[in-house]
Design an enzyme around this catalytic site. Structure first.
Site, PDB file in Angstrom:
ATOM      1  N   GLU A 293       5.091   2.919  10.061  1.00 52.44           N
ATOM      2  CA  GLU A 293       3.780   2.394   9.652  1.00 52.44           C
ATOM      3  C   GLU A 293       3.878   1.811   8.251  1.00 52.44           C
ATOM      4  OE1 GLU A 293       3.208   4.922   7.442  1.00 52.44           O
ATOM      5  OE2 GLU A 293       4.233   6.529   8.467  1.00 52.44           O
TER       6      GLU A 293
ATOM      7  N   HIS B  44      10.012   6.764   7.560  1.00 54.55           N
ATOM      8  CA  HIS B  44       9.678   6.137   6.282  1.00 54.55           C
ATOM      9  C   HIS B  44      11.001   5.707   5.662  1.00 54.55           C
ATOM     10  CE1 HIS B  44       6.012   9.011   6.273  1.00 54.55           C
ATOM     11  NE2 HIS B  44       5.663   7.847   6.818  1.00 54.55           N
TER      12      HIS B  44
END
Length: 332
Positions: free
Chosen positions: A285, A247
């Site tokens: 993602e 992230h």
């Protein structure tokens, strides 16, 4: 021939590498000490007066200079009368079909001075069961402090990664999360108490390693590196035992832009592959509508595998393989 755009290349240990290059060859200096002289002979570089005892340091530094100066160079052919067997064992040198060479894709996988802390390399494998019901390897202890450092010749700046320290980093993390730009994607706005709890949970979680990215030792970004097998992403693709996920959050406005992303994304990916040689993929993602971030990742070798639905967002599955990264990465 190497480019003349590099005049020096600082090393993480404080020393400085410099080269003088002409049509016949090159001369390397380490600080003020002559390190190596070499000449070109039929596309091979022949080091002159280089003893076996000097080969390990001199040839590693030669490779670093050549691959940083010419990021597209895939190999460096050498002519040596004698070879230190330890360099063949390490993978720095390859002897094949009567040719001796240094391969770019192998060189950048050697930790060298870039890896700055204990790594997971060599940590023994024991499979354990996660609360989710998925089996995964037991993870080694998390490092503390600086984990990666490299001089980025394209930027003329140090790029480094260190583990997050709540007392040192809480206020800037809070400021970053409460900026409108970051909040639009992270949705983690809140006060200091909320963010202290958030970060402490991550520090206590063996699945996640919170990191701070720095340019010239000035913090500008926050990252979470996680083991994908134990993460919520695992049901959405065939996660391998040592896949890592990331992230990413750039908090300082002055460090945005594609040239900065290229630097820190390559450094972050490089660190994760160095940290655990068994890691074959790094995944991410981002939100599927975050076209800018997806484009930045694709420019650095990540590919978009698919889109899928998390409970909280429509996500794009981005994948970087070890093979592709070390074949194509620009670590100048």
């Amino acid at each position: 021939m190497t480019s003349d755009r590099l005049s020096h290349l600082p090393l993480p240990d404080g020393r400085r590498l410099a080269a003088h290059i002409d049509a016949d060859g090159l001369a390397l200096r380490l600080d003020e000490r002559p390190l190596l002289r070499a000449r070109w002979i039929e596309q091979r570089l022949q080091p002159l007066e280089l003893s076996l005892a000097e080969q390990a340091e001199a040839l590693w530094l030669l490779a670093y200079w050549m691959f940083a100066s010419e990021p597209q160079r895939q190999s460096l052919a050498l002519s040596l009368e004698q070879v230190d067997p330890a360099l063949l064992d390490s993978g720095l040198l390859i002897a094949e079909s009567g040719e001796l060479r240094i391969e770019r894709a192998l060189f950048w996988q050697l930790p060298g001075p870039f890896l700055r802390n204990a790594s997971h390399a060599g940590y023994p494998q024991q499979m354990v069961m996660h609360a989710s019901g998925r089996r995964h390897p037991r993870r080694g202890p998390k490092p503390v402090g600086e984990v990666y450092r490299r001089f980025d010749a394209n930027l003329g700046a140090w790029i480094s990664l260190r583990t997050l320290d709540i007392e040192l980093d809480l206020e800037r993390f809070n400021r970053w999360q409460n900026s409108a730009r970051v909040a639009a994607f992270w949705q983690e706005e809140g006060d200091l108490d909320k963010h202290r709890r958030y970060l402490q949970e991550l520090l206590d979680d063996p699945r996640v390693l919170p990191l701070i990215g720095c340019f010239d030792d000035q913090p500008f970004a926050y990252y979470e590196a996680y083991w994908a097998k134990e993460d919520r992403i695992a049901p959405f693709y065939a996660a391998d035992d040592y896949d890592r996920g990331i992230h990413m959050l750039v908090g300082e406005e002055s460090h945005r832009g594609p040239h900065k992303v290229a630097s820190w994304l390559n450094a972050l990916t490089h660190y994760l592959f160095l940290d655990e040689p068994r890691t074959q993929r790094v995944v991410a993602e981002p939100r599927a509508d975050n076209a800018r971030m997806i484009g930045h990742m694709q420019a650095q070798g990540y590919h978009q595998d698919k889109e899928f639905n998390f409970p909280h967002k429509r996500a794009a599955l981005m994948i970087q393989s070890r093979e592709v990264f070390f074949e194509r990465c620009n670590l100048a």
